[in-house]
Design an enzyme around this catalytic site. Structure first.
Site, PDB file in Angstrom:
ATOM      1  N   CYS A 147      58.839  45.551  47.775  1.00 61.39           N
ATOM      2  CA  CYS A 147      58.017  45.152  46.624  1.00 61.39           C
ATOM      3  C   CYS A 147      58.629  43.960  45.896  1.00 61.39           C
ATOM      4  CB  CYS A 147      57.834  46.329  45.673  1.00 61.39           C
ATOM      5  SG  CYS A 147      56.902  45.898  44.202  1.00 61.39           S
ATOM      6  N   CYS A 160      54.859  42.892  46.612  1.00 58.51           N
ATOM      7  CA  CYS A 160      54.087  42.813  45.360  1.00 58.51           C
ATOM      8  C   CYS A 160      54.503  41.685  44.419  1.00 58.51           C
ATOM      9  CB  CYS A 160      54.235  44.109  44.557  1.00 58.51           C
ATOM     10  SG  CYS A 160      54.549  45.587  45.494  1.00 58.51           S
ATOM     11  N   LYS A 196      54.311  38.047  45.891  1.00 58.25           N
ATOM     12  CA  LYS A 196      52.883  37.862  46.210  1.00 58.25           C
ATOM     13  C   LYS A 196      52.082  37.550  44.945  1.00 58.25           C
ATOM     14  CE  LYS A 196      50.323  40.983  45.458  1.00 58.25           C
ATOM     15  NZ  LYS A 196      50.061  42.156  46.270  1.00 58.25           N
ATOM     16  N   ALA A 246      72.875  52.830  56.853  1.00 62.64           N
ATOM     17  CA  ALA A 246      73.177  54.257  57.034  1.00 62.64           C
ATOM     18  C   ALA A 246      72.662  54.791  58.366  1.00 62.64           C
ATOM     19  CB  ALA A 246      72.543  55.046  55.888  1.00 62.64           C
ATOM     20  N   TYR A 264      44.964  44.554  53.088  1.00 64.56           N
ATOM     21  CA  TYR A 264      45.491  44.041  51.826  1.00 64.56           C
ATOM     22  C   TYR A 264      46.139  42.660  52.010  1.00 64.56           C
ATOM     23  CZ  TYR A 264      45.421  48.706  49.537  1.00 64.56           C
ATOM     24  OH  TYR A 264      45.075  49.891  48.968  1.00 64.56           O
ATOM     25  N   GLU A 313      44.817  39.049  50.657  1.00 66.41           N
ATOM     26  CA  GLU A 313      45.561  38.412  49.562  1.00 66.41           C
ATOM     27  C   GLU A 313      46.078  37.029  49.957  1.00 66.41           C
ATOM     28  OE1 GLU A 313      46.922  42.343  47.015  1.00 66.41           O
ATOM     29  OE2 GLU A 313      48.393  41.464  48.367  1.00 66.41           O
ATOM     30  N   HIS A 321      32.897  44.151  22.894  1.00 65.60           N
ATOM     31  CA  HIS A 321      31.991  43.059  23.196  1.00 65.60           C
ATOM     32  C   HIS A 321      32.548  41.722  22.714  1.00 65.60           C
ATOM     33  CE1 HIS A 321      28.098  41.375  24.180  1.00 65.60           C
ATOM     34  NE2 HIS A 321      28.087  40.752  23.007  1.00 65.60           N
ATOM     35  N   GLU A 368      33.006  46.257  29.237  1.00 65.23           N
ATOM     36  CA  GLU A 368      32.029  47.097  28.517  1.00 65.23           C
ATOM     37  C   GLU A 368      30.919  47.582  29.438  1.00 65.23           C
ATOM     38  OE1 GLU A 368      29.633  45.087  25.468  1.00 65.23           O
ATOM     39  OE2 GLU A 368      30.092  43.176  26.410  1.00 65.23           O
TER      40      GLU A 368
HETATM   41  P1  NDP Z   1      46.358  47.126  56.319  1.00 59.03           P
HETATM   42  O1  NDP Z   1      46.519  48.418  56.989  1.00 59.03           O
HETATM   43  O2  NDP Z   1      45.883  47.067  54.926  1.00 59.03           O
HETATM   44  O3  NDP Z   1      45.383  46.189  57.204  1.00 59.03           O
HETATM   45  C1  NDP Z   1      45.664  45.945  58.540  1.00 59.03           C
HETATM   46  C2  NDP Z   1      44.622  45.006  59.107  1.00 59.03           C
HETATM   47  O4  NDP Z   1      44.973  44.711  60.456  1.00 59.03           O
HETATM   48  C3  NDP Z   1      43.235  45.624  59.152  1.00 59.03           C
HETATM   49  O5  NDP Z   1      42.299  44.580  59.030  1.00 59.03           O
HETATM   50  C4  NDP Z   1      43.213  46.215  60.557  1.00 59.03           C
HETATM   51  O6  NDP Z   1      41.933  46.358  61.079  1.00 59.03           O
HETATM   52  C5  NDP Z   1      43.947  45.160  61.316  1.00 59.03           C
HETATM   53  N1  NDP Z   1      44.531  45.651  62.552  1.00 59.03           N
HETATM   54  C6  NDP Z   1      45.382  46.694  62.710  1.00 59.03           C
HETATM   55  N2  NDP Z   1      45.717  46.834  64.022  1.00 59.03           N
HETATM   56  C7  NDP Z   1      45.046  45.872  64.683  1.00 59.03           C
HETATM   57  C8  NDP Z   1      44.970  45.514  66.054  1.00 59.03           C
HETATM   58  N3  NDP Z   1      45.647  46.167  66.985  1.00 59.03           N
HETATM   59  N4  NDP Z   1      44.187  44.464  66.385  1.00 59.03           N
HETATM   60  C9  NDP Z   1      43.482  43.797  65.439  1.00 59.03           C
HETATM   61  N5  NDP Z   1      43.521  44.074  64.132  1.00 59.03           N
HETATM   62  C10 NDP Z   1      44.295  45.111  63.763  1.00 59.03           C
HETATM   63  O7  NDP Z   1      47.774  46.404  56.492  1.00 59.03           O
HETATM   64  P2  NDP Z   1      48.413  45.132  55.812  1.00 59.03           P
HETATM   65  O8  NDP Z   1      49.343  44.587  56.824  1.00 59.03           O
HETATM   66  O9  NDP Z   1      47.383  44.239  55.223  1.00 59.03           O
HETATM   67  O10 NDP Z   1      49.237  45.764  54.622  1.00 59.03           O
HETATM   68  C11 NDP Z   1      50.108  46.854  54.871  1.00 59.03           C
HETATM   69  C12 NDP Z   1      50.084  47.852  53.760  1.00 59.03           C
HETATM   70  O11 NDP Z   1      50.865  47.375  52.687  1.00 59.03           O
HETATM   71  C13 NDP Z   1      48.715  48.114  53.147  1.00 59.03           C
HETATM   72  O12 NDP Z   1      47.959  49.047  53.858  1.00 59.03           O
HETATM   73  C14 NDP Z   1      49.066  48.603  51.776  1.00 59.03           C
HETATM   74  O13 NDP Z   1      49.342  49.970  51.875  1.00 59.03           O
HETATM   75  C15 NDP Z   1      50.323  47.815  51.456  1.00 59.03           C
HETATM   76  N6  NDP Z   1      50.001  46.659  50.609  1.00 59.03           N
HETATM   77  C16 NDP Z   1      49.499  46.871  49.357  1.00 59.03           C
HETATM   78  C17 NDP Z   1      49.180  45.821  48.539  1.00 59.03           C
HETATM   79  C18 NDP Z   1      48.605  46.073  47.197  1.00 59.03           C
HETATM   80  O14 NDP Z   1      48.731  47.180  46.689  1.00 59.03           O
HETATM   81  N7  NDP Z   1      47.939  45.097  46.580  1.00 59.03           N
HETATM   82  C19 NDP Z   1      49.377  44.435  48.960  1.00 59.03           C
HETATM   83  C20 NDP Z   1      49.881  44.323  50.305  1.00 59.03           C
HETATM   84  C21 NDP Z   1      50.181  45.399  51.081  1.00 59.03           C
HETATM   85  P3  NDP Z   1      41.127  47.746  60.923  1.00 59.03           P
HETATM   86  O15 NDP Z   1      40.664  47.789  59.510  1.00 59.03           O
HETATM   87  O16 NDP Z   1      40.064  47.624  61.927  1.00 59.03           O
HETATM   88  O17 NDP Z   1      42.107  48.839  61.245  1.00 59.03           O
END
Ligand code: NDP
Length: 464
Positions: free
Chosen positions: A42, A47, A50, A114, A186, A190, A443, A448
């Site tokens: 993070c 986070c 980013k 570890a 995500y 982003e 407002h 709202e």
């Molecule tokens: P996500 O799981 O959010 O998204 C992964 C993306 O990759 C999806 O579009 C998924 O498609 C695609 N994908 C996965 N496997 C394949 C594949 N084999 N071939 C093609 N496409 C694929 O992961 P991120 O890497 O974006 O982020 C990781 C995690 O980190 C998030 O899930 C979240 O928990 C955390 N995060 C949170 C943030 C926040 O709170 N603002 C910001 C950044 C990260 P499909 O949908 O079809 O599976």
């Protein structure tokens, strides 16, 4: 046998640091081992940097929008290196704060890597944080694994090594002019906004019909429009097939044969738990095939006395979730208090511009459970009536028909994450639509709208 510590936490990220600090304030003898960077993903590669980059990416649009209000503002040029230096300085400051927080709480810090030797013994060896760390063995009554996760790589894609992941995206020497992002979760969403806002030409390749699988359908559709409005080109319903070098650039080829040249390929295809090299085979800790550590509702693994929190359990990979798990665990083990929380009412946000935020059930999930009333508003926020920017906000309430409880709140629009934090309290508290209706609005705000939505848009879900 007396152990060196009451608690050893492996991993100095958000969850691990919170767990260690709270345990120490309850009087436990606590140590934390961290081998890479204090503050974890993070603070260092997630986070925090980013959000700074998202904020940086919005100033150009703000300058343009100012003209509608009488200012003669120009976006000017952006200095990527200055942004990176400012971000790195702030992260360095935060790393120091984490160390001080732990030290002030009386926690022992080990800057080493570890590896379990048995369920109560861990060998600490040098890692990147301190290559000169003197190896040593420590024992602890209880051990918490909080080692987090790392980006997934896709070795089945030809030329995948020519691409980068989010770890590297935070340290690019220069901003690439043309960026191809793979994945629309995500991180993909982003960073598409970050690069587009800073002036790069951005294309996003993803396999669903809309970005952000798992979010409410109306939000996903609105996001696809918002991405297009910022000049981001989406390639839904397809996969990346190949990357190769081509005339000083990278040529990407999709599964359907389309190809183009780009300067950066950025994989954002999920994250995987960090369990390699931990020596879990010397313990009874069980993992799934993908490496996620299995835990019960109390964060305990199959090995009594060993716990796991945060991304390494790969349930809901959000910093506040890891922090809650760490804090609650420390309170329960050493403070004798019990507090509960729920994944179901954990709010989440995606920092695109405009951002998205949600809490509770999507319309689709609610419909699968029973009849629900949907209240939906779509409007141009006041700022953009003058700025002239094509930007819409979408706000949505999902209400359980039987109980009148608001079971889902969703928004795409400026300040959505700031609003959703308060709305998450209402959903966690089980408040009803009638409670929302008797709340007076502020407002003029966009917020709202959440208390003035009176006309049901539709009813979904079959009678129970
Ligand atoms: P996500 O799981 O959010 O998204 C992964 C993306 O990759 C999806 O579009 C998924 O498609 C695609 N994908 C996965 N496997 C394949 C594949 N084999 N071939 C093609 N496409 C694929 O992961 P991120 O890497 O974006 O982020 C990781 C995690 O980190 C998030 O899930 C979240 O928990 C955390 N995060 C949170 C943030 C926040 O709170 N603002 C910001 C950044 C990260 P499909 O949908 O079809 O599976």
């Amino acid at each position: 046998m007396a152990h060196d510590f009451d608690l050893l936490v492996i991993g100095g990220g958000s969850g691990g640091v919170r767990c260690a600090r709270i345990a120490a304030t309850h009087g436990a003898r606590v140590a934390v081992a961290e081998s890479r960077h204090w503050g974890g993903t993070c603070v260092n590669l997630g986070c925090v940097p980013k959000k700074m980059m998202v904020q940086a990416s919005e100033y150009g649009e703000h300058a343009l929008d100012g003209r509608g209000f009488g200012w003669s503002t120009e976006p000017g040029t952006h200095d990527w290196r200055r942004l990176m230096a400012a971000k790195d300085a702030e992260i360095g400051r935060l790393n120091g704060i984490y160390v001080r927080l732990l030290a002030n709480a009386g926690v022992t810090l080990f800057e080493g890597r570890a590896r379990f030797e048995d369920p109560h013994t861990v060998m600490l060896e040098p890692g990147p944080l301190d290559p000169s760390f003197a190896p040593r063995r420590v024992t602890a009554e209880r051990i918490v694994i909080a080692t987090g996760s790392r980006p997934v790589v896709q070795p089945h894609i030809e030329g995948y090594a020519l691409g980068i992941d989010s770890d590297q995206a935070f340290h690019l020497p220069d901003r690439p002019e043309r960026v191809t992002i793979v994945g629309s979760g995500y991180i993909g969403v982003e960073f598409s906004g970050i690069f587009a806002g800073l002036g790069s030409e951005v294309q996003v390749v993803y396999r669903q019909d809309l970005p952000l699988r798992g979010f409410d359908h109306d939000l996903r559709a609105a996001l696809a429009e918002a991405m297009a409005a910022r000049g981001i080109r989406s390639h839904p319903g397809t996969l990346l097939h190949r990357i190769r070098r081509h005339e000083g650039a990278l040529r990407v080829t999709l599964a359907d044969g389309r190809e183009w040249d780009t300067d950066l390929v950025f994989f954002a295809v999920g994250r995987t738990p960090n369990v390699e090299g931990l020596g879990l085979d010397t313990t009874g800790v069980r993992t799934t095939e993908e490496g996620r550590i299995l835990v019960d509702a109390g964060s305990e693994t199959d090995q009594p006395g060993i716990f796991a929190i945060g991304d390494v359990t790969n349930r809901m990979n959000l910093t506040p979730v890891a922090i809650a798990e760490g804090h609650i665990l420390a309170d329960r083990l050493f403070g004798g208090t019990v507090r509960d929380w729920s994944f179901d009412t954990t709010p989440k946000a995606v920092f695109f511009s405009p951002p998205l935020a949600s809490v509770g059930l999507t319309e689709e999930d609610a419909a699968a459970r029973g009849p629900a009333d949907i209240f939906l508003a779509r409007f141009t926020p006041m700022r953009h009536t003058l700025s002239g920017r094509s930007r819409q906000s979408v706000m949505k309430l999902v209400v359980d028909q039987e109980s009148d409880r608001v079971i889902g709140v969703h928004m795409l629009g400026e300040d959505a994450p700031e609003m959703m934090q308060g709305l998450a309290i209402a959903v966690t508290g089980g408040l009803t639509k009638a409670d929302f209706d008797r709340t007076i609005g502020i407002h003029p705000t966009s917020a709202e709208e959440f208390v003035t939505l009176r006309t049901r848009t539709r009813t979904v879900g079959a009678a129970r």
